[in-house]
Design a protein around this motif. Structure first.
Motif, short mmCIF file in Angstrom:
data_model
loop_
_atom_site.label_atom_id
_atom_site.label_comp_id
_atom_site.label_asym_id
_atom_site.label_seq_id
_atom_site.Cartn_x
_atom_site.Cartn_y
_atom_site.Cartn_z
N UNK A 1 -0.46 5.46 -9.54
CA UNK A 1 -1.11 4.23 -10.00
C UNK A 1 -0.65 3.07 -9.12
N UNK A 2 -1.56 2.47 -8.38
CA UNK A 2 -1.19 1.42 -7.43
C UNK A 2 -2.25 0.32 -7.38
N UNK A 3 -1.83 -0.84 -6.96
CA UNK A 3 -2.74 -1.95 -6.70
C UNK A 3 -3.36 -1.69 -5.33
N UNK A 4 -4.57 -1.15 -5.31
CA UNK A 4 -5.23 -0.70 -4.08
C UNK A 4 -5.34 -1.82 -3.05
N UNK A 5 -5.87 -2.95 -3.44
CA UNK A 5 -6.13 -4.01 -2.47
C UNK A 5 -4.84 -4.59 -1.90
N UNK A 6 -3.86 -4.81 -2.75
CA UNK A 6 -2.58 -5.33 -2.27
C UNK A 6 -1.88 -4.32 -1.37
N UNK A 7 -1.92 -3.06 -1.74
CA UNK A 7 -1.29 -2.02 -0.94
C UNK A 7 -1.99 -1.88 0.41
N UNK A 8 -3.31 -1.91 0.42
CA UNK A 8 -4.05 -1.80 1.68
C UNK A 8 -3.69 -2.95 2.63
N UNK A 9 -3.64 -4.15 2.10
CA UNK A 9 -3.28 -5.32 2.91
C UNK A 9 -1.87 -5.15 3.49
N UNK A 10 -0.94 -4.75 2.67
CA UNK A 10 0.44 -4.57 3.12
C UNK A 10 0.56 -3.47 4.17
N UNK A 11 -0.14 -2.37 3.96
CA UNK A 11 -0.05 -1.26 4.89
C UNK A 11 -0.67 -1.60 6.24
N UNK A 12 -1.80 -2.27 6.20
CA UNK A 12 -2.44 -2.61 7.47
C UNK A 12 -1.55 -3.55 8.28
N UNK A 13 -0.97 -4.51 7.62
CA UNK A 13 -0.14 -5.51 8.31
C UNK A 13 1.34 -5.18 8.19
#
Length: 165
Positions: free
Chosen positions: A132-144
């Motif tokens: 269970x994760x915050x998809x949008x926040x995680x995607x932003x963090x992973x990309x950057x």
């Protein structure tokens, strides 16, 4: 009003969320990403190339960065928006008193500077969070993934769980 909605749909985080939502329904493509043991293996999955193509209009074109996003999000089962991913790691686990992710595990993760180095540890962390994760926040963090991201994760984690060792 339609212009504002169109602009929001072109945000990278929105595109990633829609891609992830559709990926959940396509078990074969999702399994191809989930079988990847390294970041380089993500490059061989058609679902990764689908995301890369969709993100090309947004400026998110770094292949390794998108591979990290795709490879990690393939392991997420449920989107839990609102709370940043780093704060989710500090949330109490099933035991009720300790953080889902220990302070030691977080510190070891934050020592990794490359996308390839965080791939395996982040998959394990997603599992610790019961997928269970915050998809949008995680995607932003992973990309950057960079010094700033790692610093922000440390602040968010310890603001939620200051006594975690």
């Amino acid at each position: 009003m339609a212009g504002k909605k169109d602009k929001q749909q072109n945000r990278p985080e929105e595109i990633v969320y829609e891609w992830w939502r559709k990926l959940k329904d396509n078990k074969g493509r999702r399994a191809g990403l989930r079988r990847a043991k390294t970041l380089e293996e993500v490059f061989f999955a058609p679902a990764y190339h689908d995301l890369l193509r969709k993100l090309s209009v947004t400026g998110w074109q770094q292949k390794r960065n998108v591979a990290l996003v795709a490879g990690i999000l393939a392991h997420v089962e449920n989107n839990t928006g609102g709370v940043p991913f780093a704060a989710q790691m500090a949330s109490p686990g099933k035991s009720g008193s300790k953080a889902c992710v220990s302070g030691l595990r977080l510190r070891r993760l934050l020592q990794n500077k490359t996308h390839g180095d965080v791939f395996g540890p982040l998959i394990r962390i997603v599992r610790l969070l019961d997928k269970n994760c915050n998809i949008q926040n995680l995607a932003q963090s992973l990309y950057w993934w960079n010094d700033r991201t790692r610093r922000e994760w440390a602040f968010a984690y310890y603001a939620r769980s200051p006594a975690e060792d």
